[in-house]
Scaffold this motif. Structure first.
Motif, PDB file in Angstrom:
ATOM      1  N   LEU A  97       5.417   2.020   7.025  1.00  0.00           N
ATOM      2  CA  LEU A  97       6.556   2.891   6.779  1.00  0.00           C
ATOM      3  C   LEU A  97       6.080   4.320   6.576  1.00  0.00           C
ATOM      4  O   LEU A  97       5.072   4.559   5.906  1.00  0.00           O
ATOM      5  CB  LEU A  97       7.332   2.445   5.538  1.00  0.00           C
ATOM      6  N   GLU A  98       6.806   5.259   7.158  1.00  0.00           N
ATOM      7  CA  GLU A  98       6.477   6.672   6.994  1.00  0.00           C
ATOM      8  C   GLU A  98       7.761   7.482   6.893  1.00  0.00           C
ATOM      9  O   GLU A  98       8.706   7.268   7.659  1.00  0.00           O
ATOM     10  CB  GLU A  98       5.641   7.168   8.162  1.00  0.00           C
ATOM     11  N   LEU A  99       7.784   8.398   5.952  1.00  0.00           N
ATOM     12  CA  LEU A  99       8.949   9.258   5.803  1.00  0.00           C
ATOM     13  C   LEU A  99       9.104  10.140   7.033  1.00  0.00           C
ATOM     14  O   LEU A  99       8.131  10.727   7.518  1.00  0.00           O
ATOM     15  CB  LEU A  99       8.800  10.143   4.561  1.00  0.00           C
ATOM     16  N   LYS A 100      10.313  10.206   7.548  1.00  0.00           N
ATOM     17  CA  LYS A 100      10.621  11.069   8.682  1.00  0.00           C
ATOM     18  C   LYS A 100      11.615  12.114   8.182  1.00  0.00           C
ATOM     19  O   LYS A 100      12.825  11.856   8.137  1.00  0.00           O
ATOM     20  CB  LYS A 100      11.214  10.247   9.832  1.00  0.00           C
ATOM     21  N   PRO A 101      11.118  13.295   7.783  1.00  0.00           N
ATOM     22  CA  PRO A 101      12.009  14.309   7.207  1.00  0.00           C
ATOM     23  C   PRO A 101      13.046  14.801   8.210  1.00  0.00           C
ATOM     24  O   PRO A 101      12.773  14.897   9.409  1.00  0.00           O
ATOM     25  CB  PRO A 101      11.046  15.436   6.803  1.00  0.00           C
ATOM     26  N   ARG A 102      14.243  15.063   7.696  1.00  0.00           N
ATOM     27  CA  ARG A 102      15.317  15.635   8.505  1.00  0.00           C
ATOM     28  C   ARG A 102      15.458  14.880   9.827  1.00  0.00           C
ATOM     29  O   ARG A 102      15.530  15.450  10.903  1.00  0.00           O
ATOM     30  CB  ARG A 102      15.047  17.119   8.748  1.00  0.00           C
ATOM     31  N   ALA A 103      15.534  13.564   9.706  1.00  0.00           N
ATOM     32  CA  ALA A 103      15.482  12.704  10.886  1.00  0.00           C
ATOM     33  C   ALA A 103      16.782  12.701  11.681  1.00  0.00           C
ATOM     34  O   ALA A 103      16.761  12.515  12.894  1.00  0.00           O
ATOM     35  CB  ALA A 103      15.136  11.276  10.473  1.00  0.00           C
ATOM     36  N   TRP A 104      17.918  12.885  10.998  1.00  0.00           N
ATOM     37  CA  TRP A 104      19.192  12.911  11.698  1.00  0.00           C
ATOM     38  C   TRP A 104      20.179  13.715  10.872  1.00  0.00           C
ATOM     39  O   TRP A 104      19.840  14.184   9.781  1.00  0.00           O
ATOM     40  CB  TRP A 104      19.686  11.510  12.017  1.00  0.00           C
ATOM     41  N   THR A 105      21.374  13.898  11.395  1.00  0.00           N
ATOM     42  CA  THR A 105      22.303  14.855  10.801  1.00  0.00           C
ATOM     43  C   THR A 105      23.663  14.201  10.585  1.00  0.00           C
ATOM     44  O   THR A 105      24.195  13.543  11.487  1.00  0.00           O
ATOM     45  CB  THR A 105      22.472  16.086  11.713  1.00  0.00           C
ATOM     46  N   VAL A 106      24.195  14.375   9.382  1.00  0.00           N
ATOM     47  CA  VAL A 106      25.502  13.805   9.052  1.00  0.00           C
ATOM     48  C   VAL A 106      26.373  14.885   8.432  1.00  0.00           C
ATOM     49  O   VAL A 106      25.880  15.897   7.902  1.00  0.00           O
ATOM     50  CB  VAL A 106      25.364  12.607   8.083  1.00  0.00           C
ATOM     51  N   LEU A 107      27.678  14.660   8.491  1.00  0.00           N
ATOM     52  CA  LEU A 107      28.623  15.559   7.854  1.00  0.00           C
ATOM     53  C   LEU A 107      28.862  15.098   6.417  1.00  0.00           C
ATOM     54  O   LEU A 107      29.231  13.941   6.182  1.00  0.00           O
ATOM     55  CB  LEU A 107      29.944  15.587   8.630  1.00  0.00           C
ATOM     56  N   VAL A 108      28.630  15.994   5.473  1.00  0.00           N
ATOM     57  CA  VAL A 108      28.786  15.684   4.052  1.00  0.00           C
ATOM     58  C   VAL A 108      29.779  16.674   3.449  1.00  0.00           C
ATOM     59  O   VAL A 108      30.110  17.698   4.061  1.00  0.00           O
ATOM     60  CB  VAL A 108      27.428  15.753   3.322  1.00  0.00           C
ATOM     61  N   PRO A 109      30.282  16.411   2.239  1.00  0.00           N
ATOM     62  CA  PRO A 109      31.218  17.343   1.626  1.00  0.00           C
ATOM     63  C   PRO A 109      30.653  18.750   1.530  1.00  0.00           C
ATOM     64  O   PRO A 109      29.451  18.951   1.275  1.00  0.00           O
ATOM     65  CB  PRO A 109      31.460  16.739   0.236  1.00  0.00           C
ATOM     66  N   ALA A 110      31.509  19.736   1.751  1.00  0.00           N
ATOM     67  CA  ALA A 110      31.074  21.130   1.666  1.00  0.00           C
ATOM     68  C   ALA A 110      30.592  21.426   0.258  1.00  0.00           C
ATOM     69  O   ALA A 110      31.128  20.930  -0.725  1.00  0.00           O
ATOM     70  CB  ALA A 110      32.224  22.045   2.057  1.00  0.00           C
ATOM     71  N   THR A 121       0.846  -1.193   0.000  1.00  0.00           N
ATOM     72  CA  THR A 121       0.000   0.000   0.000  1.00  0.00           C
ATOM     73  C   THR A 121       0.879   1.238   0.000  1.00  0.00           C
ATOM     74  O   THR A 121       1.873   1.301   0.716  1.00  0.00           O
ATOM     75  CB  THR A 121      -0.898   0.013   1.255  1.00  0.00           C
ATOM     76  N   VAL A 122       0.516   2.222  -0.830  1.00  0.00           N
ATOM     77  CA  VAL A 122       1.199   3.509  -0.857  1.00  0.00           C
ATOM     78  C   VAL A 122       0.148   4.595  -0.707  1.00  0.00           C
ATOM     79  O   VAL A 122      -0.806   4.654  -1.492  1.00  0.00           O
ATOM     80  CB  VAL A 122       1.993   3.705  -2.173  1.00  0.00           C
ATOM     81  N   GLU A 123       0.297   5.430   0.313  1.00  0.00           N
ATOM     82  CA  GLU A 123      -0.676   6.501   0.581  1.00  0.00           C
ATOM     83  C   GLU A 123      -2.101   5.952   0.641  1.00  0.00           C
ATOM     84  O   GLU A 123      -3.020   6.490   0.003  1.00  0.00           O
ATOM     85  CB  GLU A 123      -0.553   7.606  -0.479  1.00  0.00           C
ATOM     86  N   ASP A 124      -2.272   4.840   1.385  1.00  0.00           N
ATOM     87  CA  ASP A 124      -3.582   4.217   1.625  1.00  0.00           C
ATOM     88  C   ASP A 124      -4.198   3.583   0.386  1.00  0.00           C
ATOM     89  O   ASP A 124      -5.356   3.145   0.426  1.00  0.00           O
ATOM     90  CB  ASP A 124      -4.571   5.236   2.217  1.00  0.00           C
ATOM     91  N   GLU A 125      -3.469   3.505  -0.706  1.00  0.00           N
ATOM     92  CA  GLU A 125      -3.971   2.844  -1.918  1.00  0.00           C
ATOM     93  C   GLU A 125      -3.208   1.539  -2.119  1.00  0.00           C
ATOM     94  O   GLU A 125      -1.984   1.510  -2.113  1.00  0.00           O
ATOM     95  CB  GLU A 125      -3.785   3.734  -3.140  1.00  0.00           C
ATOM     96  N   GLY A 175       5.633   8.062  -2.375  1.00  0.00           N
ATOM     97  CA  GLY A 175       4.729   8.589  -1.358  1.00  0.00           C
ATOM     98  C   GLY A 175       5.480   8.788  -0.062  1.00  0.00           C
ATOM     99  O   GLY A 175       6.653   8.436   0.066  1.00  0.00           O
ATOM    100  N   ARG A 176       4.782   9.332   0.914  1.00  0.00           N
ATOM    101  CA  ARG A 176       5.389   9.541   2.234  1.00  0.00           C
ATOM    102  C   ARG A 176       4.965   8.478   3.232  1.00  0.00           C
ATOM    103  O   ARG A 176       5.543   8.377   4.314  1.00  0.00           O
ATOM    104  CB  ARG A 176       5.008  10.935   2.757  1.00  0.00           C
ATOM    105  N   ARG A 177       3.967   7.673   2.860  1.00  0.00           N
ATOM    106  CA  ARG A 177       3.519   6.577   3.719  1.00  0.00           C
ATOM    107  C   ARG A 177       3.299   5.329   2.874  1.00  0.00           C
ATOM    108  O   ARG A 177       2.839   5.415   1.739  1.00  0.00           O
ATOM    109  CB  ARG A 177       2.227   6.938   4.451  1.00  0.00           C
ATOM    110  N   ALA A 178       3.632   4.175   3.449  1.00  0.00           N
ATOM    111  CA  ALA A 178       3.442   2.914   2.738  1.00  0.00           C
ATOM    112  C   ALA A 178       3.320   1.798   3.762  1.00  0.00           C
ATOM    113  O   ALA A 178       3.607   1.979   4.952  1.00  0.00           O
ATOM    114  CB  ALA A 178       4.610   2.641   1.778  1.00  0.00           C
ATOM    115  N   SER A 179       2.893   0.640   3.300  1.00  0.00           N
ATOM    116  CA  SER A 179       2.858  -0.543   4.161  1.00  0.00           C
ATOM    117  C   SER A 179       3.052  -1.771   3.297  1.00  0.00           C
ATOM    118  O   SER A 179       2.841  -1.746   2.081  1.00  0.00           O
ATOM    119  CB  SER A 179       1.530  -0.632   4.942  1.00  0.00           C
ATOM    120  N   VAL A 180       3.467  -2.855   3.939  1.00  0.00           N
ATOM    121  CA  VAL A 180       3.621  -4.130   3.251  1.00  0.00           C
ATOM    122  C   VAL A 180       3.138  -5.223   4.176  1.00  0.00           C
ATOM    123  O   VAL A 180       3.381  -5.191   5.388  1.00  0.00           O
ATOM    124  CB  VAL A 180       5.086  -4.348   2.806  1.00  0.00           C
ATOM    125  N   GLN A 181       2.431  -6.188   3.610  1.00  0.00           N
ATOM    126  CA  GLN A 181       1.826  -7.241   4.408  1.00  0.00           C
ATOM    127  C   GLN A 181       2.053  -8.576   3.728  1.00  0.00           C
ATOM    128  O   GLN A 181       1.956  -8.704   2.503  1.00  0.00           O
ATOM    129  CB  GLN A 181       0.321  -6.987   4.567  1.00  0.00           C
TER     130      GLN A 181
END
Length: 301
Positions: free
Chosen positions: A282-295, A182-186, A254-260
């Motif tokens: 499953l649900e997207l969690k924006p800006r969930a954590w922080t990492v150091l990446v190339p400038a 399922t993606v976005e309840d569909e 999508g931002r939400r999904a499920s699998v069964q």
């Protein structure tokens, strides 16, 4: 201003090559600030060291599985706003690849020293009970799990080529299982699949590019079953040109999904093989954590 000291956490099971790479990265970091290296053998030991590292810059030396553990640990300590450095040491290193972090240990150390903090997305994963975890990169079911399991046996010999070789083998021999997706309840799929993928990054298995992922969403890919004699050609085409070039692959975002499933779900989460109850959300969690990446130009994950 006094440079912030570094704490480098590395997996105690690392082989000789990885230990040499750790030494190179630590040497580069130590040129700029006091650097402590700690080898860890259990998640509890890792968590204890992270909990005590309040004044140090945390640097994780490891592969996608180590980063998965780091994400769970920081989330549990409510410290996901603290940017961590990454020294890629795994056979795949797909998270590092997908975020532009060099695979060379000294160049990766330079990113720790000179890079910028970037907030990146994660996938929040829950079952119908109390289990919850965060996915840093990708989640696979079906052939991807079979490939990861076979790749573990091949890693000592084939190194970063283990996953492509395992994928070719399981593509020729693996079966298919029914899933309801399922993606976005569909409901987008209800039937047998060869593979089912939930993606934040475009590659898996050491740089095998699957799709051009869409920022700010979960990319969901279902690969429909094909006859065994056709699977090798399908895997070869996917590894050469990506899944988007194969008509057997179907994609949604999508931002939400499920699998069964009807039974236990065998999953590969950030390179870690797991078993879960028959339904996952499953649900997207924006800006969930922080990492150091190339400038470079600022970009939100």
């Amino acid at each position: 201003m006094t440079p912030r000291p570094h704490l480098v956490l590395a997996n105690d099971d690392a082989g000789s090559t990885s230990r040499r790479d750790v030494a190179l990265a630590v040497s580069r970091l130590a040129e700029h600030a006091p650097t402590e290296l700690r080898w860890t053998s259990t998640p509890d030991e890792f968590e204890e060291l992270v909990r005590d590292a309040r004044e140090q810059q945390l640097v994780v030396a490891g592969g996608d599985g180590s980063l998965h553990l780091a994400l769970q640990t920081l989330d549990g300590l409510d410290r996901t706003d603290e940017a961590i450095g990454i020294i890629p040491l795994g056979t795949g290193n797909d998270f590092a690849r997908n975020h532009g972090i060099p695979l060379d240990p000294q160049e990766a150390a330079d990113v720790v020293l000179e890079g910028r903090a970037r907030a990146v997305d994660a996938i929040e994963l829950r079952d119908d009970g109390t289990h919850r975890e965060l996915v840093a990169n990708n989640l696979h079911l079906g052939m991807g799990v079979d490939s990861a399991r076979a790749a573990q046996r091949l890693k000592p010999v084939l190194k970063r080529f283990a996953y492509p070789a395992a994928t070719a083998w399981t593509g020729a021999t693996g079966g298919s299982a029914p899933l309801r997706v399922t993606v976005e309840d569909e409901v987008v799929w209800d039937g047998p699949v060869l593979a089912c993928l939930f993606l934040l990054g475009p590659s898996m298995g050491g740089g095998v590019k699957l799709v051009d992922t869409t920022e700010g969403t979960i990319d969901v890919v279902v690969v429909e079953p094909v006859e065994p004699r056709e699977r090798v050609a399908l895997v070869r085409a996917a590894m050469r040109d990506g899944l988007g070039a194969t008509e057997e692959a179907h994609r949604w975002t999508g931002r939400r999904a499920s699998v069964q499933a009807t039974g236990v779900l065998d999953t590969d989460i950030d390179g870690e093989l797991c078993e879960h109850a028959h339904t996952l959300h499953l649900e997207l969690k924006p800006r969930a954590w922080t990492v150091l990446v190339p400038a470079g130009p600022s970009k939100t994950g």
